[in-house]
Design a protein around this motif. Structure first.
Motif, short mmCIF file in Angstrom:
data_model
loop_
_atom_site.label_atom_id
_atom_site.label_comp_id
_atom_site.label_asym_id
_atom_site.label_seq_id
_atom_site.Cartn_x
_atom_site.Cartn_y
_atom_site.Cartn_z
N GLN A 23 0.85 -1.18 0.00
CA GLN A 23 0.00 0.00 0.00
C GLN A 23 0.89 1.24 0.00
O GLN A 23 1.95 1.24 0.66
CB GLN A 23 -0.94 -0.01 1.21
N GLU A 24 0.48 2.27 -0.68
CA GLU A 24 1.33 3.43 -0.91
C GLU A 24 1.79 4.11 0.37
O GLU A 24 2.92 4.59 0.45
CB GLU A 24 0.59 4.45 -1.80
N TRP A 25 0.95 4.13 1.37
CA TRP A 25 1.24 4.93 2.56
C TRP A 25 2.23 4.25 3.52
O TRP A 25 2.81 4.91 4.39
CB TRP A 25 -0.05 5.23 3.32
N THR A 26 2.44 2.92 3.38
CA THR A 26 3.19 2.20 4.41
C THR A 26 4.65 2.64 4.50
O THR A 26 5.17 2.84 5.60
CB THR A 26 3.13 0.68 4.15
N ALA A 27 5.33 2.79 3.38
CA ALA A 27 6.75 3.16 3.41
C ALA A 27 6.94 4.53 4.03
O ALA A 27 7.83 4.73 4.87
CB ALA A 27 7.34 3.12 2.01
N ALA A 28 6.09 5.49 3.65
CA ALA A 28 6.20 6.84 4.20
C ALA A 28 5.94 6.82 5.70
O ALA A 28 6.63 7.50 6.48
CB ALA A 28 5.21 7.77 3.50
N SER A 29 4.95 6.03 6.13
CA SER A 29 4.63 5.94 7.55
C SER A 29 5.79 5.36 8.35
O SER A 29 6.14 5.86 9.42
CB SER A 29 3.37 5.07 7.74
#
Length: 206
Positions: A23-29
């Motif tokens: 999911q796109e948000w996981t790495a940034a989180s």
């Protein structure tokens, strides 16, 4: 080191994580707050740890597996309580409803083996502002013996006077009960949350 449900793990590097679904948000989180929480799931044969990733939004939750080599440190809810980590939050965060009641909750729970989990535990450990004005307080209680129904009723009644809704998971060797469900339960069967999923078991108070 034994990692248990609700423990927060600081990871050394994202490469040790395998996501069940990208999911796109996981790495940034994870770059912002490199912590995962141990999920209630079966440990993998290769030693991988089932963990969950929290995003900035309530609906941002992702399941993953963490290789043991990726652990920098692990913090249990009981350590959060023992070290009173809510007192380390910035002053403006301590004015939110949940941090504001923590000293009173700790006094009521002083005879119990307990600790904060969920968004409260996450913020107290990581410093990331995950609590909101409307947040509940999630607690875990560990017990090797039986908790009496009357004892649980009194505890919940006193905690309910503090304001925010408080949900307690009673952790036993086989899984966890929701303490409020047990107190309010009128049937012979209750739900036990296990590493294999939820199952109906005999009410321990009947």
């Amino acid at each position: 080191m034994v990692n248990r449900t609700h423990d927060l793990i600081e990871i050394t590097d994202l490469s040790w994580l395998s996501l069940d679904e990208n999911q796109e948000w996981t790495a940034a989180s994870l770059r912002r707050t490199p912590f995962v929480v141990v999920r209630r799931a079966e440990q993998l044969q290769d030693g991988g740890i089932p963990v969950g990733i929290r995003g900035a939004e309530r609906n941002q939750r992702a399941a993953a597996r963490l290789a043991p080599q990726g652990i920098r440190r692990s913090i249990t809810p009981y350590e959060v309580a023992r070290e009173r980590l809510w007192t380390t939050l910035p002053a403006e965060r301590q004015e939110l409803p949940v941090p504001r009641i923590m000293d009173k909750a700790a006094e009521l729970l002083k005879e119990w083996h307990w600790g904060p989990a969920g968004s409260a535990g996450f913020e107290m450990v990581t410093g990331y502002p995950s609590l909101k004005e409307t947040s509940d307080l999630d607690l875990v209680i560990g017990s090797s013996g039986m908790i009496g129904r009357r004892q649980a009723e009194i505890l919940l009644r006193e905690l309910d006077k503090l304001g925010p809704r408080i949900d307690i998971q009673w952790e036993i060797e086989e899984g966890a009960y929701i303490l409020r469900e047990l107190v309010n339960g009128l049937t012979d069967s209750v739900v036990l949350r296990t590493i294999h999923g939820t199952r109906l078991v005999r009410n321990p108070w009947r």
